[in-house]
Design a protein around this motif. Structure first.
Motif, PDB file in Angstrom:
ATOM      1  N   HIS A  96       1.297   7.313   0.805  1.00  0.00           N
ATOM      2  CA  HIS A  96       1.254   6.344  -0.293  1.00  0.00           C
ATOM      3  C   HIS A  96       0.958   4.937   0.234  1.00  0.00           C
ATOM      4  CE1 HIS A  96       2.303   5.116  -4.412  1.00  0.00           C
ATOM      5  NE2 HIS A  96       2.811   4.030  -3.852  1.00  0.00           N
ATOM      6  N   PHE A  97       1.675   4.545   1.268  1.00  0.00           N
ATOM      7  CA  PHE A  97       1.463   3.194   1.794  1.00  0.00           C
ATOM      8  C   PHE A  97       0.226   3.116   2.687  1.00  0.00           C
ATOM      9  CE2 PHE A  97       5.628   2.568   0.079  1.00  0.00           C
ATOM     10  CZ  PHE A  97       5.577   1.254  -0.357  1.00  0.00           C
ATOM     11  N   ALA A  98      -0.218   4.260   3.223  1.00  0.00           N
ATOM     12  CA  ALA A  98      -1.480   4.262   3.967  1.00  0.00           C
ATOM     13  C   ALA A  98      -2.616   3.806   3.063  1.00  0.00           C
ATOM     14  CB  ALA A  98      -1.770   5.659   4.523  1.00  0.00           C
ATOM     15  N   VAL A  99      -2.571   4.234   1.811  1.00  0.00           N
ATOM     16  CA  VAL A  99      -3.622   3.843   0.867  1.00  0.00           C
ATOM     17  C   VAL A  99      -3.583   2.334   0.627  1.00  0.00           C
ATOM     18  CG1 VAL A  99      -4.467   4.101  -1.486  1.00  0.00           C
ATOM     19  CG2 VAL A  99      -3.707   6.112  -0.217  1.00  0.00           C
ATOM     20  N   TYR A 100      -2.385   1.790   0.452  1.00  0.00           N
ATOM     21  CA  TYR A 100      -2.271   0.329   0.299  1.00  0.00           C
ATOM     22  C   TYR A 100      -2.753  -0.394   1.558  1.00  0.00           C
ATOM     23  CZ  TYR A 100       0.455   0.629  -4.009  1.00  0.00           C
ATOM     24  OH  TYR A 100       0.851   0.859  -5.292  1.00  0.00           O
ATOM     25  N   ASN A 101      -2.311   0.093   2.719  1.00  0.00           N
ATOM     26  CA  ASN A 101      -2.714  -0.552   3.976  1.00  0.00           C
ATOM     27  C   ASN A 101      -4.221  -0.474   4.180  1.00  0.00           C
ATOM     28  OD1 ASN A 101      -0.098  -1.209   4.520  1.00  0.00           O
ATOM     29  ND2 ASN A 101       0.236   0.383   6.068  1.00  0.00           N
TER      30      ASN A 101
ATOM     31  N   ARG B 263      -4.733  -7.552  13.921  1.00  0.00           N
ATOM     32  CA  ARG B 263      -4.079  -8.819  14.221  1.00  0.00           C
ATOM     33  C   ARG B 263      -4.103  -9.753  13.017  1.00  0.00           C
ATOM     34  NH1 ARG B 263      -7.682 -12.561  17.804  1.00  0.00           N
ATOM     35  NH2 ARG B 263      -8.527 -12.793  15.725  1.00  0.00           N
ATOM     36  N   ASP B 264      -5.236  -9.775  12.315  1.00  0.00           N
ATOM     37  CA  ASP B 264      -5.372 -10.696  11.184  1.00  0.00           C
ATOM     38  C   ASP B 264      -4.583 -10.254   9.960  1.00  0.00           C
ATOM     39  OD1 ASP B 264      -6.999 -12.214  12.727  1.00  0.00           O
ATOM     40  OD2 ASP B 264      -8.872 -11.383  11.933  1.00  0.00           O
ATOM     41  N   VAL B 265      -4.159  -8.990   9.954  1.00  0.00           N
ATOM     42  CA  VAL B 265      -3.609  -8.454   8.726  1.00  0.00           C
ATOM     43  C   VAL B 265      -2.117  -8.125   8.873  1.00  0.00           C
ATOM     44  CG1 VAL B 265      -3.991  -5.946   8.908  1.00  0.00           C
ATOM     45  CG2 VAL B 265      -4.608  -7.155   6.804  1.00  0.00           C
ATOM     46  N   ILE B 266      -1.533  -8.505  10.015  1.00  0.00           N
ATOM     47  CA  ILE B 266      -0.119  -8.199  10.258  1.00  0.00           C
ATOM     48  C   ILE B 266       0.813  -8.750   9.162  1.00  0.00           C
ATOM     49  CG2 ILE B 266       1.843  -8.662  11.822  1.00  0.00           C
ATOM     50  CD1 ILE B 266       0.189  -6.499  12.987  1.00  0.00           C
ATOM     51  N   PRO B 267       0.657  -9.997   8.725  1.00  0.00           N
ATOM     52  CA  PRO B 267       1.608 -10.484   7.702  1.00  0.00           C
ATOM     53  C   PRO B 267       1.594  -9.665   6.401  1.00  0.00           C
ATOM     54  CG  PRO B 267       0.489 -12.320   8.745  1.00  0.00           C
ATOM     55  CD  PRO B 267      -0.193 -11.083   9.237  1.00  0.00           C
ATOM     56  N   PRO B 268       0.434  -9.417   5.767  1.00  0.00           N
ATOM     57  CA  PRO B 268       0.484  -8.601   4.542  1.00  0.00           C
ATOM     58  C   PRO B 268       0.900  -7.152   4.793  1.00  0.00           C
ATOM     59  CG  PRO B 268      -1.794  -9.171   5.087  1.00  0.00           C
ATOM     60  CD  PRO B 268      -0.919  -9.986   5.971  1.00  0.00           C
ATOM     61  N   ILE B 269       0.553  -6.596   5.957  1.00  0.00           N
ATOM     62  CA  ILE B 269       1.030  -5.246   6.266  1.00  0.00           C
ATOM     63  C   ILE B 269       2.549  -5.260   6.355  1.00  0.00           C
ATOM     64  CG2 ILE B 269       1.121  -3.441   8.059  1.00  0.00           C
ATOM     65  CD1 ILE B 269      -1.546  -3.260   6.931  1.00  0.00           C
ATOM     66  N   GLY B 270       3.088  -6.326   6.947  1.00  0.00           N
ATOM     67  CA  GLY B 270       4.534  -6.473   7.035  1.00  0.00           C
ATOM     68  C   GLY B 270       5.190  -6.456   5.658  1.00  0.00           C
ATOM     69  N   ASN B 271       4.554  -7.128   4.705  1.00  0.00           N
ATOM     70  CA  ASN B 271       5.082  -7.099   3.339  1.00  0.00           C
ATOM     71  C   ASN B 271       5.105  -5.679   2.787  1.00  0.00           C
ATOM     72  OD1 ASN B 271       5.397  -9.832   3.378  1.00  0.00           O
ATOM     73  ND2 ASN B 271       3.464 -10.275   2.359  1.00  0.00           N
ATOM     74  N   ASN B 272       4.032  -4.935   3.067  1.00  0.00           N
ATOM     75  CA  ASN B 272       3.995  -3.540   2.615  1.00  0.00           C
ATOM     76  C   ASN B 272       5.128  -2.734   3.249  1.00  0.00           C
ATOM     77  OD1 ASN B 272       1.859  -3.850   0.945  1.00  0.00           O
ATOM     78  ND2 ASN B 272       0.372  -2.710   2.189  1.00  0.00           N
TER      79      ASN B 272
END
Lengths: 218, 257
Positions: free
Chosen positions: A98-103, A143-152
């Motif tokens: 489920h979260f793989a799709v969001y990521n 590296r550029d996407v760590i903050p939003p991935i962290g939110n997920n």
């Protein structure tokens, strides 16, 4: 009937064991969602249509239906066609995909945002498209996407409570069991809320540490 | 020398985007060890020609040969990918905007490709990186990240990264155009060192002084054709073509102003 927090110590071990399961499920699902997200993103961006199309359909399915339903389907549904997934695994797979799709959505954007010259430099050295992706493009995109991935991942931790419905004795279900014996819902739900919050704080601290470490390589 | 086939042989190169012809039937032969400068106004097709040599911008017609190998030959997709990845290992390229890998230290920028593609061990690759970085004067910065370097330093590392693959030819695509004026010289010096070692080089540049002092031949391109070519003293001092004269006059006026 007033509040009585003195019942907590007796059931603390059950609740803490639940917390361990919650952490285990969250870490397992986070790993699945991270690498699954990268793979889905690469397929969506670079695979021929005949391969990417089924994956796209799969992604829409996961985005467009409730996570609870997906967990039911994996745990109760798959048995009927001979795939018996243990509850813990079902939770990790369901939450993870489920979260793989969001990521994947985040990774796709960040992969496309990596400067075109990076790919050209890698290809010019003789790297194949896949080697360039693996060694040059994806590390920068991640590296550029760590903050939003962290939110997920924080959303994932909270949604891991849903796994209680397929019988994984994680934090929420342990609380319910303790409540079943003591009839003290307020006390145990508050306790569990505090534990979720603490796990959350730790996750955020780890994320901030990771973000600081990658800052220098920008 | 004249009996040998040319080292790099561009035969009737053509490139068009729709109805726009960027390269119109260009032929160019470069001998081993020769240094060729390509000059011309922006949009003349000089970068496109350079990028066609390692197939970053594939031609729509014509052939490019490196020694006895055709670079842009027709092959099924998979085989072509394998072929072009091998060919590219022999052609070093340096870009206007450096394109260093920002997530890797200087050392890893240089060692990555040799380790992946030539199977060098960590120790061998490190020795190679140290050798190449010494050559470009960047050995002290080996454990820095690109973000910690100046533009001139980045470009020198980019040159070392390309040299680490031991290429047969180096392509420079406006390697100093993005640099502050005071940083141009350090990169030019590195390129001069390569020239003294008889590295075969094709240099797209706006630096007429540098082209004149280093190159064996100069091509002036405009609107997708080679308008005039010859030794630098002829092209710069005594060009025969009106368009070349106009370009050089404007360019020199621009530099003076």
């Amino acid at each position: 009937m007033g509040l009585d927090f003195s019942v907590i110590p007796k059931y603390l071990d059950i609740v803490l064991l639940g917390a361990v399961w919650t952490i285990a499920i969250t870490i397992g699902a986070a790993v699945v969602s991270f690498f699954g997200g990268i793979i889905l993103a690469i397929i969506a961006l670079y695979a021929p249509k005949i391969i990417s199309w089924p994956f796209r359909a799969f992604s829409f399915l996961f985005l467009g239906t409730p996570l609870l339903l997906q967990l039911f389907l994996i745990y109760f549904g798959l048995v009927q066609i001979g795939i018996d997934v243990p509850a813990f695994m079902a939770g990790v797979i369901g939450l993870g995909l489920h979260f793989a799709v969001y990521n994947s959505e985040l990774f796709q954007t960040s992969i496309l945002a990596v400067d075109k010259g990076q790919n050209e430099a890698a290809r010019t050295l003789g790297l194949s498209r896949l080697q360039a992706l693996r060694k040059v493009i994806v590390p920068q995109a991640v590296r550029d996407v760590i903050p939003p991935i962290g939110n997920n991942m924080i959303a994932l931790l909270k949604d891991s409570a849903l796994v209680s419905v397929i019988g994984v004795s994680e934090l929420t279900l342990s609380a319910q069991r303790a409540i079943g014996s003591t009839y003290r819902p307020f006390e145990f739900y508050v306790l569990v809320a505090i534990i979720y919050y603490i796990i959350n704080l730790v996750m955020e601290a780890v994320l901030r540490h990771v973000e600081r470490r990658i800052q220098v390589s920008r | 020398m004249s009996d040998q086939p040319p080292f790099i042989d561009i035969r009737h190169a053509q490139k068009s985007f729709g109805t726009l012809d960027v390269l119109k039937d260009i032929s160019l032969q470069v001998e081993r060890g020769q240094i060729v400068a390509i000059i011309g106004p922006s949009g003349s097709g000089k970068s496109t020609l350079l990028r066609a040599i390692n197939d970053l911008d594939p031609l729509t017609g014509g052939e490019i040969w490196l020694e006895d190998k055709q670079i842009n030959k027709t092959l099924p997709h998979r085989q072509y990918e394998k072929h072009i990845n091998e060919v590219r290992q022999e052609i070093g390229m340096v870009f206007q905007h450096f394109n260093l890998f920002p997530h890797l230290k200087v050392r890893e920028n240089v060692t990555m490709a040799p380790k992946m593609l030539k199977g060098l061990s960590e120790a061998q690759a490190n020795a190679l990186a140290e050798e190449q970085l010494t050559k470009v004067g960047m050995i002290e910065r080996i454990d820095y990240y690109p973000s910690q370097l100046s533009g001139g330093q980045k470009q020198r590392v980019a040159i070392a990264r390309a040299l680490a693959m031991k290429p047969k030819v180096m392509l420079f695509d406006e390697a100093t155009s993005a640099l502050d004026p005071e940083l141009v010289e350090e990169v030019n010096l590195v390129m001069k060192t390569l020239a003294e070692e008889h590295m075969t080089m094709i240099i797209v540049t706006h630096e007429m002084g540098f082209a004149e002092s280093v190159c064996d031949r100069v091509l002036f391109m405009d609107q997708g054709v080679v308008v005039e070519e010859g030794p630098p003293e002829v092209i710069f001092r005594n060009p025969t073509n009106e368009r070349t004269r106009n370009f050089l006059r404007k360019h020199l006026a621009g530099q003076a102003g």
